[in-house]
Enzyme design. Structure first.
Site, mmCIF file in Angstrom:
data_model
loop_
_atom_site.group_PDB
_atom_site.id
_atom_site.type_symbol
_atom_site.label_atom_id
_atom_site.label_comp_id
_atom_site.label_asym_id
_atom_site.label_seq_id
_atom_site.Cartn_x
_atom_site.Cartn_y
_atom_site.Cartn_z
ATOM 1 N N GLU A 1 37.861 45.508 33.775
ATOM 2 C CA GLU A 1 36.850 46.558 34.062
ATOM 3 C C GLU A 1 37.319 47.930 33.588
ATOM 4 O O GLU A 1 36.434 48.708 33.186
ATOM 5 C CB GLU A 1 36.546 46.572 35.569
ATOM 6 C CG GLU A 1 35.844 45.321 36.061
ATOM 7 C CD GLU A 1 36.769 44.103 36.128
ATOM 8 O OE1 GLU A 1 37.989 44.299 36.286
ATOM 9 O OE2 GLU A 1 36.273 42.978 36.029
ATOM 10 N N ASP B 1 40.650 38.670 32.382
ATOM 11 C CA ASP B 1 40.319 39.072 33.752
ATOM 12 C C ASP B 1 40.722 40.537 33.928
ATOM 13 O O ASP B 1 41.440 41.096 33.098
ATOM 14 C CB ASP B 1 41.107 38.164 34.706
ATOM 15 C CG ASP B 1 40.735 38.371 36.165
ATOM 16 O OD1 ASP B 1 39.633 38.882 36.448
ATOM 17 O OD2 ASP B 1 41.557 38.003 37.043
ATOM 18 N N ASP C 1 34.271 37.067 41.371
ATOM 19 C CA ASP C 1 34.721 36.505 42.645
ATOM 20 C C ASP C 1 33.594 36.311 43.641
ATOM 21 O O ASP C 1 33.443 37.069 44.600
ATOM 22 C CB ASP C 1 35.804 37.395 43.249
ATOM 23 C CG ASP C 1 37.041 37.429 42.373
ATOM 24 O OD1 ASP C 1 37.181 36.526 41.514
ATOM 25 O OD2 ASP C 1 37.858 38.341 42.539
#
Ligand code: MIG
Length: 790
Positions: A409, A406, A483
């Site tokens: 990015e 997670d 999300d």
């Protein structure tokens, strides 16, 4: 300020590259070295290279020296291709067997044709250009009949004609609405479909890129903030051929462990061993199938990755072993941010080993994430990827085979949502700024993690789930779409999003079932689980403080329906697994837009609320609350209702009724569909293989079932099982031929069953006329063939 009208203040508009471009101008000279052509133009240099006879690459550098190394997204090397060159006064023709490139000299323009002379794409008034800021842009003519797909993970409908899209991996917690552009994954690839024929373009640029496919003008364009234009043209001509070509360049998804295709339960967070045990026990007590439980950030000691909190998870090894006994695996989350803590082993190793991203003058970059101030591994260096991979021994020693990445990015809690773009990446001795490499960070973390796990697991297949990625991410990870929220709109949105991910080379994808943020409802969870049972990745996940959404959260009726669909997932696993095998060998997606099978059908060009599973199954879910009806589009041919066996003629729209219990599923006439049994976990051996055969008045069909041990790489050495089933249908006779075509593996099932649909009652059925029955568990003939007539 940006969410008030000030955002559109007249003095506030962005100067864009489009308004002030400098064309690269006329060609001055060119030279050929085997498959490579280099053109010197008035204001820039261009290279053209053939990678395969159906794939060519174009590189344009505005300021001189062409750089022909590729990003780490590309795994293919140029092959030898026979090329013919013909020079005329105004043009050059450069042709392979499949692709013809016409180079116009004044000004320099490129046009691409297939071997029959059909135009794929060309440059007209505008071609390749740049501006004073060194932004680079490539214009192509937009045809009236062009439709555009792919672009990785984007909101909106399937067809991206009319959209402008930016690629910049972003932790976008909210909102995911039609104008939310940058999400977690960037795949600068798209496919054009025009009158049934397709071609592809992949713009390999790891910095920020913009695709402007808006209508109204003569062109579309793709642009980057700096660097070179570096793109590939793929000749197609079917959508399937384009995906094959694109995944030849960027690689294919490895065959995942079978357990990762089961049902996953997650929550931010299951916070203790007790809670996890209770969860597993509830699933087993209620006999709801479950293969995986995810551990979100609360398992760690102060959010320090590679650690467990001693109080809440005192004995993770025992917990994991107990769950494994029940057929349940544990997948813990791993973020890239390493807590700045001089007493934390990982931070120490990172500093001493020179593994963290740094500013040019040598200071380590720190940013705020879950653990507080943190440093970030520089995954662009091979040695750091290796170090990171090896660290996963902490998990594999406990029996863990799957990891969830997670925040890669990378996400940082600040205004820009990411790392300072001035930070440097070592990039194995070819340093670049984060601005230049931002979009590839997640992919490289994926490579580090997958490769490390594979090494540590000694022959067992790793599972990796990632939020961020770049072109090629499919080589390492499944992608979940981040999300989302418990909105009906987000259920609907997940379909085109996953279909476009599939077209962009990522077959293993899915959204958080039930929705992550916001509060789900009984009806939404039911409808979403019905769809989830048929998306490649199937995980129920929800956010801290949101309404609980485990399968039993909404009472008996909901639990019964949800359980039924999770069971259905397990029944369909043999088919899904076969499709995953196909994806691994050809790159073809599992969850497909209808245009992949019916590229000539105008009705499917933007059909975003139905999808196909492989080539014979169509899912048309209910995507709105309080309704039990929807319009279903059935392409040409006849379709059989999976639930009622009713037969529908295709080639039109129909109103279909589907109560809360029903996910509309249609099977194409002639299809052969394998089903296993509903089990508690993929660890329970398959005992019976059922083939559903959907009769067709006249014709033939074929299916090749794939099976192996589901867990190791032994299939690569011949330990697999392929069963070919051929059916020929006549008015009163169905002949079935089964043949174990290749592979040494012997499956666990003891029984074959055939169920016939859409056939008349007095039809005669012959199975393996010549008695050459497939080998099963070493026996010369099948133990049982049950033939049932509906
Ligand atoms: O900033 O780990 O998308 O699935 O539960 C939030 C907590 C961090 C974002 C992920 C979500 C996960 C959550 N994470």
């Amino acid at each position: 300020m940006l969410d008030t009208s000030f955002a559109i203040h007249p003095g506030n508009t962005n100067q864009s590259v489009h308004s002030s471009h400098i064309d690269i101008g006329n060609m001055k000279s060119f030279k050929q070295t085997e498959n490579r052509f280099e053109f010197a133009c008035k204001r820039g240099n261009v290279a053209l290279l053939f990678y395969r006879k159906d794939i060519t690459r174009v590189v344009m550098n505005p300021s001189g020296q062409l750089r022909l190394e590729t990003s780490l997204a590309v795994v293919a090397a140029p092959e030898e291709v026979g090329i013919q060159v013909k020079e005329e006064e105004h043009q050059l023709h450069i042709c392979s067997e499949r692709l013809a490139v016409v180079v116009q000299k004044q000004p320099f323009r490129l046009s691409f044709y297939d071997e029959t002379g059909n135009l794929l794409v060309r440059e007209g008034d505008l071609g390749m250009a740049y501006n004073e800021k060194k932004e680079v842009i490539c214009y192509k003519e937009m045809d009236e009949d062009d439709n555009y797909y792919g672009f990785g993970e984007k909101t909106g409908f399937l067809n991206k004609r009319g959209e402008k899209m930016v690629m910049w991996n972003t932790d976008m917690y909210a909102p995911h609405n039609p104008e939310t552009d940058t999400l977690y994954v960037s795949i600068p690839f798209f496919m054009t479909l025009r009158e049934g024929k397709a071609h592809g373009i992949f713009f390999d640029h790891t910095g920020k890129t913009t695709f402007d496919m808006r209508e109204g003008g003569k062109t579309y364009s793709f642009a980057a903030e700096s660097g070179q234009l570096d793109y590939y043209v793929m000749a197609g001509r079917s959508p399937k051929a384009v995906v094959e070509q694109y995944t030849h360049l960027t690689g294919r998804a490895p065959l995942p462990p079978k357990w990762s295709l089961g049902y996953h339960q997650s929550r931010y967070s299951y916070q203790s061993e007790t809670e996890v045990r209770e969860l597993a026990e509830t699933f087993r007590a209620k006999e709801i199938p479950l293969d995986v439980i995810h551990l979100d950030i609360h398992y760690m000691d102060g959010y320090r990755i590679f650690t467990f909190d001693g109080e809440r998870f005192p004995d993770p090894g025992r917990l994991i072993a107990e769950l494994k006994e029940k057929g349940i695996r544990v997948v813990p989350i791993v973020d890239p941010g390493v807590k700045e803590d001089p007493e934390y082993f990982l931070y120490q190793e990172g500093v001493y080993g020179d593994h963290f991203c740094k500013y040019l003058h040598g200071d380590i970059y720190h940013g705020d994430v879950w653990p507080g101030n943190s440093a970030f591994p520089d995954f662009t260096n091979t040695k750091t990827r290796k170090w990171w991979g090896e660290k996963h021994q902490v998990y594999t020693d406990l029996g863990i085979c799957g990891i969830w990445n997670d925040m890669n990015e990378p996400a940082v809690f600040n205004e820009t949502k990411t790392m300072d773009v001035k930070v440097m990446h070592g990039n194995d001795g070819n340093p670049q700024t984060h601005r230049q490499m931002h979009n590839i960070y997640g992919l490289l973390m994926g490579e580090a993690t997958y490769t490390g796990l594979k090494e540590l697991l000694h022959g067992r297949r790793p599972f990796l789930l990632t939020r961020a990625g770049y072109a090629g991410v499919q080589r390492y990870a499944a992608v979940w779409t981040g999300d989302n929220r418990s909105f009906w709109e987000h259920l609907a949105l997940s379909l085109p999003m996953c279909m476009n991910l599939g077209l962009s080379g990522v077959p293993f994808a899915g959204p958080d079932v039930g929705g992550f943020a916001h509060d789900t409802t009984k009806e939404l969870l039911i409808r979403w689980t019905q769809v989830g049972a048929f998306t490649p990745f199937f995980r129920n996940h929800s956010a801290i403080e949101s309404k609980r959404q485990e399968p039993w959260a909404f009472g008996e009726e909901a639990e019964r329906i949800i359980k039924r669909y999770i069971e259905l997932r397990y029944r369909w696993l043999p088919h899904l697994y076969t499709l995953f095998k196909e994806a691994a060998s050809t790159g073809l997606p599992i969850m497909r837009p209808l245009l992949m099978e019916y590229a000539d059908d105008e009705n499917v060009l933007n059909l975003s609320d139905q999808f196909m599973l492989g080539s014979t199954v169509m899912i048309a879910p209910i995507l709105q609350p309080g309704t039990s009806h929807r319009v279903v589009y059935l392409p040409e041919g006849n379709w059989i209702d999976y639930w009622t066996d009713e037969r529908y003629e295709g080639g039109g729209h129909r109103l279909y009724k589907a109560s809360l219990e029903t996910l509309p599923i249609f099977i194409k006439e002639g299809a052969i569909l394998p089903h296993g049994t509903a089990k508690q976990s993929t660890s329970d051996p398959e005992t019976k293989m059922t083939f559903h055969i959907y009769g067709t008045p006249d014709g033939k069909s074929e299916y090749c079932l794939y099976e192996d041990d589901g867990e190791t790489f032994a299939f690569e050495k011949g330990e697999y099982f392929e069963l070919k089933i051929g059916c020929s249908f006549n008015k009163d006779l169905i002949k079935i031929d089964m043949e174990n075509t290749s592979g040494r593996f012997r499956p666990t099932w003891k029984e074959y069953e055939f169920v016939f649909h859409n056939v008349s009652e007095d039809v005669e059925i012959i199975i393996n006329e010549d008695r050459k029955l497939p080998q099963l568990n070493g026996e010369a003939r099948l133990p049982v063939i049950t033939v049932k007539l509906d």
